[in-house]
Design a protein around this motif. Sequence first.
Motif, PDB file in Angstrom:
ATOM      1  N   MET A 210      49.626  43.428  34.725  1.00 50.49           N
ATOM      2  CA  MET A 210      49.028  42.324  35.731  1.00 50.49           C
ATOM      3  C   MET A 210      49.904  41.137  35.319  1.00 50.49           C
ATOM      4  O   MET A 210      50.111  40.426  36.249  1.00 50.49           O
TER       5      MET A 210
ATOM      6  N   ALA B 205      46.828  33.781  36.868  1.00 48.17           N
ATOM      7  CA  ALA B 205      46.175  34.487  37.687  1.00 48.17           C
ATOM      8  C   ALA B 205      45.416  35.687  36.804  1.00 48.17           C
ATOM      9  O   ALA B 205      44.355  35.828  37.116  1.00 48.17           O
ATOM     10  N   THR B 206      45.955  36.044  35.966  1.00 53.97           N
ATOM     11  CA  THR B 206      45.534  37.229  35.084  1.00 53.97           C
ATOM     12  C   THR B 206      44.599  36.710  34.192  1.00 53.97           C
ATOM     13  O   THR B 206      43.505  37.343  33.947  1.00 53.97           O
TER      14      THR B 206
ATOM     15  N   THR C 105      50.165  46.987  45.372  1.00 52.48           N
ATOM     16  CA  THR C 105      51.329  47.078  44.117  1.00 52.48           C
ATOM     17  C   THR C 105      51.236  48.397  43.598  1.00 52.48           C
ATOM     18  O   THR C 105      52.039  48.840  42.963  1.00 52.48           O
TER      19      THR C 105
ATOM     20  N   GLU D 130      42.021  43.859  40.820  1.00 46.45           N
ATOM     21  CA  GLU D 130      41.760  42.272  40.822  1.00 46.45           C
ATOM     22  C   GLU D 130      40.080  42.293  41.416  1.00 46.45           C
ATOM     23  O   GLU D 130      39.494  41.255  41.125  1.00 46.45           O
TER      24      GLU D 130
ATOM     25  N   ARG E 177      53.016  41.116  37.103  1.00 45.39           N
ATOM     26  CA  ARG E 177      52.853  41.063  38.501  1.00 45.39           C
ATOM     27  C   ARG E 177      52.438  39.870  38.955  1.00 45.39           C
ATOM     28  O   ARG E 177      52.848  39.354  40.270  1.00 45.39           O
ATOM     29  N   ASN E 178      51.245  39.166  38.426  1.00 49.71           N
ATOM     30  CA  ASN E 178      50.520  38.239  39.064  1.00 49.71           C
ATOM     31  C   ASN E 178      50.789  36.973  38.261  1.00 49.71           C
ATOM     32  O   ASN E 178      50.438  36.071  38.573  1.00 49.71           O
TER      33      ASN E 178
ATOM     34  N   TRP F 183      41.347  36.254  36.318  1.00 43.72           N
ATOM     35  CA  TRP F 183      40.967  37.577  36.643  1.00 43.72           C
ATOM     36  C   TRP F 183      39.940  38.169  35.281  1.00 43.72           C
ATOM     37  O   TRP F 183      38.943  38.691  35.425  1.00 43.72           O
TER      38      TRP F 183
END
Length: 346
Positions: free
Chosen positions: A178, A186-187, A256, A150, A181-182, A190
């Motif tokens: 990702m 959010a990905t 993570t 990130e 997870r996110n 990123w």
Amino acid sequence: MRPGIAIAFTAFLMTSSASLVHAQEKVLNLYSARHYQTDEVLYSNFTKQTGIKINRIEADDNALFERIKNEGKNSPADVIVMVDAARIWRAEIEGFFQPVQSKILNTRIPANLRGKDDGKGPEWFGFSTRARVIVYNKETVKPADVASYEALANPVNKGKVCTRSGSHPYNLSLIGSMIERNGEKATEQWAQGMVANFARPPRGGDTDQIKGVASGECGVAIANSYYYARLLRSTKPEDIAAMKNVGFIWPNAKTTGTHFNIAGGGVAKNAPHREAAVKFLEYLASDEAQAYFADGNNEWPAVQSVKVKNPALESLGKFKMENVSIASIGKNQIAAQRILDRVGYK
């Protein structure tokens, strides 16, 4: 016996004998996306131990997928080997594998590195692992600024980031994890940050990224761990000098965990030599073969009891693996590619 009958009978015996010899021939047809010259020792040792000759087809994953689809039920493939979680997941979804019941494989290969078992046995097994790590230029980048995937999208790293193509399976798998997870939003943010921070357009392989960091063209890059270890073990003066400028980080070590990937395979759905195929997979799980994955190609063995004697790998130390399933990474591939397309991450 009349002459005509005698000739026909002799021909029958010759044909039958030839068929019998062919039927008894020990053969394994391997379709592999691995292109490492060091694997030659693995194959030759298997043949020496079993007498089973390996006929090998090597190609990239897309070419193998097309070939298997076109061959259909008549495919001669016995074992299919892939080098990325997303590719293995895709092969499973396409129905290229068959379940395997093997006490050896189930005992030696950890559950998180095997396919789902519905009672008939897993369809695929991971035989080696590699991590997606961060490398940075020691003179221009602070380790604290690039301690996670990130963080690479943060403004502090503007003009410093290098990667290979975002659409390469290695990066698609990372982005797929990702997303898991996110989340997609959010990905995507990123990915936008990564594009804004590029030192140059994505190009080349992982070795090119590491050398770009060493030369100062890039401040930071993402690469598979075995490429980094390979350069550490190099005896070339230019590689030795270059690696003095490169730092190494286990990404997301305090949160993570580092994204890791696998090389693995399974028995092809219509394998004509199924018994030989299972023997080959069991051989890949043996101490000998597992140690060779570590020493020959700088990958970590899937079998946890096998001790690594590779100085370059040992120097990297232990790392915390992320807890994301292979299936999740696979199913997120389409979403990952859409994100890349939207943000212009070529």
